[in-house]
Design an enzyme around this catalytic site. Structure first.
Site, PDB file in Angstrom:
ATOM      1  N   THR A 189      -0.497   4.435 -10.979  1.00 36.02           N
ATOM      2  CA  THR A 189       0.720   3.941 -11.622  1.00 36.02           C
ATOM      3  C   THR A 189       0.785   2.444 -11.358  1.00 36.02           C
ATOM      4  OG1 THR A 189       1.871   6.013 -11.164  1.00 36.02           O
ATOM      5  CG2 THR A 189       3.235   4.120 -11.723  1.00 36.02           C
ATOM      6  N   LYS A 191       5.069   6.445 -18.299  1.00 33.93           N
ATOM      7  CA  LYS A 191       5.239   6.856 -16.896  1.00 33.93           C
ATOM      8  C   LYS A 191       6.483   6.217 -16.270  1.00 33.93           C
ATOM      9  CE  LYS A 191       4.269   8.025 -12.600  1.00 33.93           C
ATOM     10  NZ  LYS A 191       4.345   9.368 -12.078  1.00 33.93           N
ATOM     11  N   LYS A 241       8.794   2.285  -5.875  1.00 33.80           N
ATOM     12  CA  LYS A 241       7.727   1.558  -6.567  1.00 33.80           C
ATOM     13  C   LYS A 241       7.890   1.721  -8.089  1.00 33.80           C
ATOM     14  CE  LYS A 241       2.866   1.963  -7.748  1.00 33.80           C
ATOM     15  NZ  LYS A 241       1.578   2.590  -7.562  1.00 33.80           N
TER      16      LYS A 241
HETATM   17  P1  NAD Z   1      -2.626   6.976  -1.318  1.00 30.14           P
HETATM   18  O1  NAD Z   1      -2.213   5.745  -0.596  1.00 30.14           O
HETATM   19  O2  NAD Z   1      -2.591   8.290  -0.625  1.00 30.14           O
HETATM   20  O3  NAD Z   1      -4.118   6.784  -1.906  1.00 30.14           O
HETATM   21  C1  NAD Z   1      -4.630   5.555  -2.353  1.00 30.14           C
HETATM   22  C2  NAD Z   1      -6.070   5.461  -1.860  1.00 30.14           C
HETATM   23  O4  NAD Z   1      -6.650   4.266  -2.368  1.00 30.14           O
HETATM   24  C3  NAD Z   1      -6.190   5.407  -0.348  1.00 30.14           C
HETATM   25  O5  NAD Z   1      -7.069   6.423   0.110  1.00 30.14           O
HETATM   26  C4  NAD Z   1      -6.743   4.008  -0.067  1.00 30.14           C
HETATM   27  O6  NAD Z   1      -7.617   3.955   1.057  1.00 30.14           O
HETATM   28  C5  NAD Z   1      -7.484   3.742  -1.358  1.00 30.14           C
HETATM   29  N1  NAD Z   1      -7.719   2.316  -1.622  1.00 30.14           N
HETATM   30  C6  NAD Z   1      -6.856   1.282  -1.480  1.00 30.14           C
HETATM   31  N2  NAD Z   1      -7.467   0.130  -1.844  1.00 30.14           N
HETATM   32  C7  NAD Z   1      -8.717   0.453  -2.228  1.00 30.14           C
HETATM   33  C8  NAD Z   1      -9.835  -0.291  -2.707  1.00 30.14           C
HETATM   34  N3  NAD Z   1      -9.752  -1.613  -2.876  1.00 30.14           N
HETATM   35  N4  NAD Z   1     -10.968   0.377  -2.991  1.00 30.14           N
HETATM   36  C9  NAD Z   1     -11.047   1.718  -2.831  1.00 30.14           C
HETATM   37  N5  NAD Z   1     -10.032   2.481  -2.372  1.00 30.14           N
HETATM   38  C10 NAD Z   1      -8.896   1.855  -2.075  1.00 30.14           C
HETATM   39  O7  NAD Z   1      -1.714   7.006  -2.645  1.00 30.14           O
HETATM   40  P2  NAD Z   1      -1.498   8.248  -3.632  1.00 30.14           P
HETATM   41  O8  NAD Z   1      -0.245   8.948  -3.270  1.00 30.14           O
HETATM   42  O9  NAD Z   1      -2.775   9.001  -3.770  1.00 30.14           O
HETATM   43  O10 NAD Z   1      -1.171   7.442  -4.979  1.00 30.14           O
HETATM   44  C11 NAD Z   1      -2.202   6.861  -5.757  1.00 30.14           C
HETATM   45  C12 NAD Z   1      -1.590   6.420  -7.077  1.00 30.14           C
HETATM   46  O11 NAD Z   1      -1.008   7.550  -7.734  1.00 30.14           O
HETATM   47  C13 NAD Z   1      -0.470   5.385  -6.936  1.00 30.14           C
HETATM   48  O12 NAD Z   1      -0.599   4.439  -7.968  1.00 30.14           O
HETATM   49  C14 NAD Z   1       0.793   6.225  -7.062  1.00 30.14           C
HETATM   50  O13 NAD Z   1       1.893   5.463  -7.543  1.00 30.14           O
HETATM   51  C15 NAD Z   1       0.339   7.266  -8.066  1.00 30.14           C
HETATM   52  N6  NAD Z   1       1.097   8.545  -8.031  1.00 30.14           N
HETATM   53  C16 NAD Z   1       1.345   9.161  -6.837  1.00 30.14           C
HETATM   54  C17 NAD Z   1       2.044  10.374  -6.826  1.00 30.14           C
HETATM   55  C18 NAD Z   1       2.322  11.095  -5.524  1.00 30.14           C
HETATM   56  O14 NAD Z   1       3.124  12.056  -5.532  1.00 30.14           O
HETATM   57  N7  NAD Z   1       1.688  10.733  -4.415  1.00 30.14           N
HETATM   58  C19 NAD Z   1       2.484  10.948  -8.029  1.00 30.14           C
HETATM   59  C20 NAD Z   1       2.179  10.301  -9.235  1.00 30.14           C
HETATM   60  C21 NAD Z   1       1.478   9.097  -9.220  1.00 30.14           C
END
Ligand code: NAD
Length: 279
Positions: free
Chosen positions: A93, A168, A243
């Site tokens: 997102t 979204k 966010k």
């Molecule tokens: P998270 O923080 O658990 O996962 C993000 C991952 O990205 C981490 O493992 C981190 O180490 C990795 N990362 C960060 N920088 C990086 C880089 N430069 N190279 C490679 N890996 C890197 O977050 P999440 O909850 O999995 O969310 C991910 C996305 O999904 C976000 O944009 C969030 O807004 C969206 N989202 C989350 C949810 C939810 O319920 N968690 C629901 C819908 C959408």
């Protein structure tokens, strides 16, 4: 297909595992060693950089924290490493402007890039029941659909590049507002002496009904299982709600649309994050 998967956190871990289950070869990269260990246990092969993971991939899927990271991962690592013509799918997102900018840069490099943010949370990511809202060309969408279907129950073409992100943030602004007003309504109903189960029975089939009420009811023991039944632990974190609300407010400011309720919802989520339940 050979699919590079970048960002295997709370959401990406289950999504990548579902691609493996669907028979794809998944080449994983994350900055976190723990995330890579889990990816390996789920059948992915792991690589020390995003560049190496993307090398030779038919498609790249990313699930990263924000727009700045998405921009840097694609421009500094994926572009040039993924073969020309590869399909690039960013499921994070992020803000609409960055999604459009990176998709434009990808196109200039000979890639088809789509924004494909999701709804459905960590449960949906693990179960393969996410909803994908996709921005990009019709040709790109046709190529992306079978990959996304391995991770979701609904895959919808929202329009041109950035349209997935637009859908979204508008959707989640509705969630932010309805979640708060549903909490307020139950608090008021209680003070007015209503039995909360009875109020739920009425409102869930009346005009106050919403997803916040019938799928995520904020009252313990009322409606379906939700974080309220688990001491308000787990579920969609307030930080992620904030966010998404901030992305909506930025988009509102950029387009001149007044967002009174979205703005107030963001203020209340900040307040909720910085105070205890007792307050
Ligand atoms: P998270 O923080 O658990 O996962 C993000 C991952 O990205 C981490 O493992 C981190 O180490 C990795 N990362 C960060 N920088 C990086 C880089 N430069 N190279 C490679 N890996 C890197 O977050 P999440 O909850 O999995 O969310 C991910 C996305 O999904 C976000 O944009 C969030 O807004 C969206 N989202 C989350 C949810 C939810 O319920 N968690 C629901 C819908 C959408």
């Amino acid at each position: 297909m050979i699919i590079a998967f970048i960002g295997l956190g709370n959401m990406g871990a289950g999504m990548a595992a579902n691609l493996v289950k669907a028979g794809h070869t998944v080449r994983a990269f994350d900055l976190s060693a723990a995330a890579l260990e889990r990816a390996e246990a789920n059948g992915c092969s792991t690589f020390p950089t995003a560049r190496e993971a993307a090398t030779g991939a038919d498609a790249v899927v990313s699930m990263l924290p924000n727009g700045a990271i998405v921009r840097s991962v694609y421009t500094a690592e994926v572009f040039g490493a993924a073969p020309a013509g590869a399909l690039l799918l960013d499921c994070s997102t992020i803000d609409v402007a960055t999604a459009r900018e990176v998709a434009g840069a990808a196109e200039a490099q000979g890639y088809a890039m789509l924004d494909a943010p999701v709804s459905g949370g960590i449960g949906g990511a693990n179960a393969g029941t996410l909803t994908f809202m996709v921005g990009g060309t019709a040709e790109g969408f046709a190529r992306a659909e079978p990959i996304l279907k391995a991770m979701g129950k609904a895959v919808i073409h929202a329009g041109a590049p950035g349209a997935g992100q637009a859908a979204k943030i508008c959707n989640n602004m509705i969630l932010g507002g309805t979640m708060i007003v549903t909490c307020e309504a139950f608090a008021l109903a209680e003070k007015l002496g209503l039995d909360l189960q009875t109020f739920y029975d009425i409102s869930s089939v009346s005009s106050g009904q919403s997803w916040s009420m019938t799928s995520y009811c904020p009252v313990p023991g009322v409606g379906p299982q939700s974080p309220a039944d688990n001491g308000y632990q787990g579920g969609f974190a307030a930080g992620l709600m904030l966010k998404d609300l901030k992305l909506a407010l930025e988009a509102g400011a950029a387009t001149g649309v007044p967002l009174a309720i979205g703005g107030r919802a963001a203020e209340l989520v900040v307040y909720g994050e910085t105070t205890t339940g007792a307050e």
